[in-house]
Scaffold this active site. Structure first.
Site, PDB file in Angstrom:
ATOM      1  N   ALA A   1       1.096  -1.198   0.047  1.00 41.56           N
ATOM      2  CA  ALA A   1       0.354   0.437  -0.371  1.00 41.56           C
ATOM      3  C   ALA A   1       0.562   1.316   0.328  1.00 41.56           C
ATOM      4  CB  ALA A   1      -0.913   0.239   1.044  1.00 41.56           C
TER       5      ALA A   1
ATOM      6  N   THR B   1      11.020   0.715  -4.470  1.00 41.11           N
ATOM      7  CA  THR B   1      10.912   1.025  -6.059  1.00 41.11           C
ATOM      8  C   THR B   1      12.825   1.182  -6.099  1.00 41.11           C
ATOM      9  OG1 THR B   1      11.116   2.794  -6.999  1.00 41.11           O
ATOM     10  CG2 THR B   1      10.357   3.379  -4.817  1.00 41.11           C
ATOM     11  N   ASP B   2      13.044   0.914  -7.206  1.00 38.66           N
ATOM     12  CA  ASP B   2      14.859   1.382  -7.673  1.00 38.66           C
ATOM     13  C   ASP B   2      14.923   2.998  -7.528  1.00 38.66           C
ATOM     14  OD1 ASP B   2      13.648   1.789  -9.646  1.00 38.66           O
ATOM     15  OD2 ASP B   2      14.813   0.640 -10.889  1.00 38.66           O
ATOM     16  N   GLU B   3      13.557   3.788  -7.328  1.00 30.83           N
ATOM     17  CA  GLU B   3      13.726   4.797  -7.553  1.00 30.83           C
ATOM     18  C   GLU B   3      14.528   5.746  -6.882  1.00 30.83           C
ATOM     19  OE1 GLU B   3      10.275   6.795  -9.531  1.00 30.83           O
ATOM     20  OE2 GLU B   3       9.385   5.163 -10.589  1.00 30.83           O
TER      21      GLU B   3
ATOM     22  N   TYR C   1       7.862  11.299  -4.097  1.00 30.00           N
ATOM     23  CA  TYR C   1       7.277  10.082  -4.461  1.00 30.00           C
ATOM     24  C   TYR C   1       8.639   9.048  -3.142  1.00 30.00           C
ATOM     25  CZ  TYR C   1       7.047   5.343  -5.875  1.00 30.00           C
ATOM     26  OH  TYR C   1       7.029   3.801  -6.295  1.00 30.00           O
TER      27      TYR C   1
ATOM     28  N   LYS D   1       9.255   6.693   0.072  1.00 27.09           N
ATOM     29  CA  LYS D   1       9.439   5.796  -0.233  1.00 27.09           C
ATOM     30  C   LYS D   1      10.494   5.317   0.854  1.00 27.09           C
ATOM     31  CE  LYS D   1       7.373   2.675  -1.797  1.00 27.09           C
ATOM     32  NZ  LYS D   1       6.470   1.321  -1.439  1.00 27.09           N
TER      33      LYS D   1
HETATM   34  P1  NAD Z   1      -1.379   1.381  -7.350  1.00 23.95           P
HETATM   35  O1  NAD Z   1      -0.859   2.935  -7.150  1.00 23.95           O
HETATM   36  O2  NAD Z   1      -1.423   0.040  -8.110  1.00 23.95           O
HETATM   37  O3  NAD Z   1      -1.687   0.502  -6.204  1.00 23.95           O
HETATM   38  C1  NAD Z   1      -2.314   0.907  -4.965  1.00 23.95           C
HETATM   39  C2  NAD Z   1      -2.585   0.384  -3.431  1.00 23.95           C
HETATM   40  O4  NAD Z   1      -2.479   1.073  -2.593  1.00 23.95           O
HETATM   41  C3  NAD Z   1      -3.866   0.590  -4.259  1.00 23.95           C
HETATM   42  O5  NAD Z   1      -4.787  -0.616  -4.111  1.00 23.95           O
HETATM   43  C4  NAD Z   1      -4.990   1.539  -3.145  1.00 23.95           C
HETATM   44  O6  NAD Z   1      -5.646   1.857  -2.400  1.00 23.95           O
HETATM   45  C5  NAD Z   1      -3.519   1.241  -1.539  1.00 23.95           C
HETATM   46  N1  NAD Z   1      -3.412   2.622  -0.779  1.00 23.95           N
HETATM   47  C6  NAD Z   1      -2.747   3.672  -1.057  1.00 23.95           C
HETATM   48  N2  NAD Z   1      -3.150   4.402   0.096  1.00 23.95           N
HETATM   49  C7  NAD Z   1      -3.679   3.298   1.101  1.00 23.95           C
HETATM   50  C8  NAD Z   1      -4.263   3.702   2.913  1.00 23.95           C
HETATM   51  N3  NAD Z   1      -3.778   4.920   3.181  1.00 23.95           N
HETATM   52  N4  NAD Z   1      -4.552   2.503   3.213  1.00 23.95           N
HETATM   53  C9  NAD Z   1      -4.374   1.254   2.326  1.00 23.95           C
HETATM   54  N5  NAD Z   1      -4.147   1.318   0.952  1.00 23.95           N
HETATM   55  C10 NAD Z   1      -3.583   2.196   0.311  1.00 23.95           C
HETATM   56  O7  NAD Z   1       1.085   0.550  -7.251  1.00 23.95           O
HETATM   57  P2  NAD Z   1       1.541  -0.029  -7.854  1.00 23.95           P
HETATM   58  O8  NAD Z   1       1.660   0.544  -8.790  1.00 23.95           O
HETATM   59  O9  NAD Z   1       0.931  -1.331  -7.046  1.00 23.95           O
HETATM   60  O10 NAD Z   1       2.615   0.196  -6.802  1.00 23.95           O
HETATM   61  C11 NAD Z   1       2.934  -0.983  -4.943  1.00 23.95           C
HETATM   62  C12 NAD Z   1       3.401  -1.192  -4.372  1.00 23.95           C
HETATM   63  O11 NAD Z   1       4.585  -1.451  -5.680  1.00 23.95           O
HETATM   64  C13 NAD Z   1       4.082   0.067  -4.020  1.00 23.95           C
HETATM   65  O12 NAD Z   1       4.884   0.282  -2.592  1.00 23.95           O
HETATM   66  C14 NAD Z   1       5.208   1.246  -4.760  1.00 23.95           C
HETATM   67  O13 NAD Z   1       5.644   1.485  -4.208  1.00 23.95           O
HETATM   68  C15 NAD Z   1       5.424   0.186  -5.274  1.00 23.95           C
HETATM   69  N6  NAD Z   1       6.501  -0.189  -6.254  1.00 23.95           N
HETATM   70  C16 NAD Z   1       5.903   0.308  -8.330  1.00 23.95           C
HETATM   71  C17 NAD Z   1       6.554   0.083  -9.391  1.00 23.95           C
HETATM   72  C18 NAD Z   1       5.737   0.559 -10.388  1.00 23.95           C
HETATM   73  O14 NAD Z   1       6.100   0.458 -11.063  1.00 23.95           O
HETATM   74  N7  NAD Z   1       5.061   0.092  -9.848  1.00 23.95           N
HETATM   75  C19 NAD Z   1       7.879  -0.391  -8.650  1.00 23.95           C
HETATM   76  C20 NAD Z   1       8.682  -0.612  -7.508  1.00 23.95           C
HETATM   77  C21 NAD Z   1       7.691  -0.502  -6.603  1.00 23.95           C
HETATM   78  P1  TYD Z   2       5.936   6.591 -14.986  1.00 25.83           P
HETATM   79  O1  TYD Z   2       5.314   5.163 -15.517  1.00 25.83           O
HETATM   80  O2  TYD Z   2       4.660   7.527 -14.023  1.00 25.83           O
HETATM   81  O3  TYD Z   2       7.143   5.713 -13.792  1.00 25.83           O
HETATM   82  P2  TYD Z   2       8.186   6.056 -12.674  1.00 25.83           P
HETATM   83  O4  TYD Z   2       8.255   7.825 -13.208  1.00 25.83           O
HETATM   84  O5  TYD Z   2       7.792   6.393 -11.780  1.00 25.83           O
HETATM   85  O6  TYD Z   2       9.604   5.808 -13.873  1.00 25.83           O
HETATM   86  O7  TYD Z   2       6.315   7.280 -16.271  1.00 25.83           O
HETATM   87  C1  TYD Z   2       7.467   6.445 -16.576  1.00 25.83           C
HETATM   88  C2  TYD Z   2       8.357   7.232 -17.824  1.00 25.83           C
HETATM   89  O8  TYD Z   2       7.970   8.306 -18.788  1.00 25.83           O
HETATM   90  C3  TYD Z   2       8.899   8.392 -17.160  1.00 25.83           C
HETATM   91  O9  TYD Z   2      10.420   8.415 -17.512  1.00 25.83           O
HETATM   92  C4  TYD Z   2       8.136   9.598 -17.374  1.00 25.83           C
HETATM   93  C5  TYD Z   2       7.734   9.738 -18.695  1.00 25.83           C
HETATM   94  N1  TYD Z   2       6.229   9.260 -19.370  1.00 25.83           N
HETATM   95  C6  TYD Z   2       5.803  10.086 -20.241  1.00 25.83           C
HETATM   96  O10 TYD Z   2       7.118  10.767 -20.711  1.00 25.83           O
HETATM   97  N2  TYD Z   2       4.950  10.350 -20.555  1.00 25.83           N
HETATM   98  C7  TYD Z   2       3.863  10.484 -20.118  1.00 25.83           C
HETATM   99  O11 TYD Z   2       2.654  10.910 -20.400  1.00 25.83           O
HETATM  100  C8  TYD Z   2       4.161   9.913 -18.462  1.00 25.83           C
HETATM  101  C9  TYD Z   2       2.746   9.264 -17.257  1.00 25.83           C
HETATM  102  C10 TYD Z   2       5.449   9.244 -18.611  1.00 25.83           C
END
Ligand code: NAD
Ligand code: TYD
Length: 359
Positions: free
Chosen positions: A84, A136-138, A163, A167
């Site tokens: 979450a 995340t790697d960020e 963000y 994290k």
């Molecule tokens: P997402 O935004 O799709 O999902 C987040 C979920 O958390 C949602 O279902 C939301 O309702 C829930 N949530 C938010 N606030 C909450 C709260 N206060 N209480 C309970 N639930 C809550 O995110 P995601 O892309 O599935 O990412 C999940 C995790 O993985 C995150 O911690 C993110 O930092 C990490 N992550 C994501 C990526 C990516 O590429 N998306 C990569 C590496 C790590």
């Molecule tokens: P995103 O999917 O938001 O992931 P993150 O910022 O966590 O890496 O974005 C991926 C890459 O794409 C990032 O360099 C920003 C770029 N981007 C665009 O160029 N246009 C867009 O509309 C979005 C959402 C992202």
């Protein structure tokens, strides 16, 4: 039978993880999914498993101490998998506070409640209890262009966006619990995921959705920022392997030499859509490189992310199984087969977000 408390299980990665876990363990595990259902949480993602006897959904905020400690007191939780979070960089630039609340304070509540439930009187922890913090790697910041540098577990933490700063703060809290209390936890730092159920604020589903409607494809800056893309099921598998085979207290990077510039990703998506759309489908006419539109760059835009997955490969034997060319086809196929899902999530608030964000 192990009981899992999964937070954020209605989001993109959380729902894919739950599907993966039931596919792998079937009735040998029980999952309690705690999610407050923000704009990113969607119970439709779980509709095919919601009737299982070994699955429970609890609508609760991870910042709500009482609600979370009640779940721990009413259930003998063996595993916490903490997804979450507020997860979108652009939203964090516009509204950082909610990121601090959920990502930092929410993680503190999760840690505190798990510690209270799992700690013995002498300060040791009950057998076989484990907490995995999904990050995340960020948190490692940004790598330069044309460089052979990679993020290692030992790389300095250097977040730039609100963000990634939130994290990184949550990672540090988990580390503090490990170092101070010998709390049984792991941290995973994964690269960019893509796949089914991803909310179309993120690059890949946004481009698929826009291209199919003949809408402009917004490219930030020069389009040459690099991300290291991982198919979401590979991430789910890595999380399970780290939790079961990883060394407690350790951090593991997850990703795998699949670096691509944003503009390359967009071109691959356009080509793949053309290849997959059947002859005569009116959307074939709409999908075109003419839609590519360079827009103002994201503030503080990290240039390049790239994971060195050596540790997880050597210690645990995990490696990414899905090549990008296959993963993107699976993803597009899923979006073709789930048009209603996309329609539902892009109605209402998404329209407002999109109009404001891309104005
Ligand atoms: P997402 O935004 O799709 O999902 C987040 C979920 O958390 C949602 O279902 C939301 O309702 C829930 N949530 C938010 N606030 C909450 C709260 N206060 N209480 C309970 N639930 C809550 O995110 P995601 O892309 O599935 O990412 C999940 C995790 O993985 C995150 O911690 C993110 O930092 C990490 N992550 C994501 C990526 C990516 O590429 N998306 C990569 C590496 C790590
Ligand atoms: P995103 O999917 O938001 O992931 P993150 O910022 O966590 O890496 O974005 C991926 C890459 O794409 C990032 O360099 C920003 C770029 N981007 C665009 O160029 N246009 C867009 O509309 C979005 C959402 C992202």
């Amino acid at each position: 039978m192990r009981t899992y408390l999964v937070t954020g299980g209605a989001g993109f990665i959380g729902s894919n993880y739950i599907h993966y876990m039931f596919k792998k363990y079937d009735n040998d595990i029980r999952i309690i999914n705690v999610d407050v259902l923000t704009y990113a949480g969607n119970l439709e993602n779980l509709k095919d498993i919601e009737d299982r006897d070994n699955y429970t959904f609890v609508k609760a905020d991870i910042c709500d101490k009482e609600a979370i400690s009640k779940i721990f007191s009413e259930n003998d939780i063996d595993r916490v998998v903490h997804f979450a979070a507020e997860s979108h960089v652009d939203r964090s630039i516009r509204n950082p506070e909610v990121f601090v609340n959920t990502n930092v304070l929410g993680t503190a509540v999760m840690l505190n409640c798990a510690k209270a439930a799992w700690e013995n009187e002498d300060g040791t922890f009950k057998e076989d209890k484990k907490f995995l913090h999904v990050s995340t790697d960020e948190v490692y910041g940004s790598l330069p262009d044309d460089d052979t540098a990679f993020f290692y577990e030992t790389s300095p933490i250097d977040p730039h966006s609100p963000y990634s700063a939130s994290k990184a703060s949550s990672d540090m809290l988990v580390k503090a619990y490990i170092d101070t209390y010998h709390f049984p936890a792991n941290i995973t730092n994964c690269s960019n995921n893509y796949g089914p159920y991803q909310f179309p604020e993120k690059l890949i589903p946004l481009i698929i959705n826009n291209a199919l409607q003949g809408k402009k494809l917004p490219v930030y800056g020069d389009g040459k920022n690099v991300r290291d893309w991982l198919y979401v099921e590979d991430h789910a598998k890595a999380i399970d392997m780290v939790q079961e085979q990883g060394k407690l207290g350790e951090r593991y990077n997850i990703g795998g030499h699949n670096e691509k510039q944003n503009i390359e990703i967009i071109e691959i998506i356009l080509d793949t859509l053309q290849e997959m759309l059947p002859e005569g489908d009116p959307r074939k006419e709409l999908v075109s490189r003419d839609l590519i539109t360079y827009v103002e760059d994201r503030k503080g835009h990290d240039r390049r992310y790239a994971i060195a997955p050596d540790k997880i490969k050597e210690e645990i034997g995990w490696y990414p199984e899905t090549m990008f060319k296959d993963g993107i086809k699976l993803t597009i196929k899923w979006f073709f087969e789930n048009e209603d899902w996309m329609k539902n999530v892009t109605s209402g608030d998404y329209q407002k977000y999109y109009a404001e964000m891309y104005k």
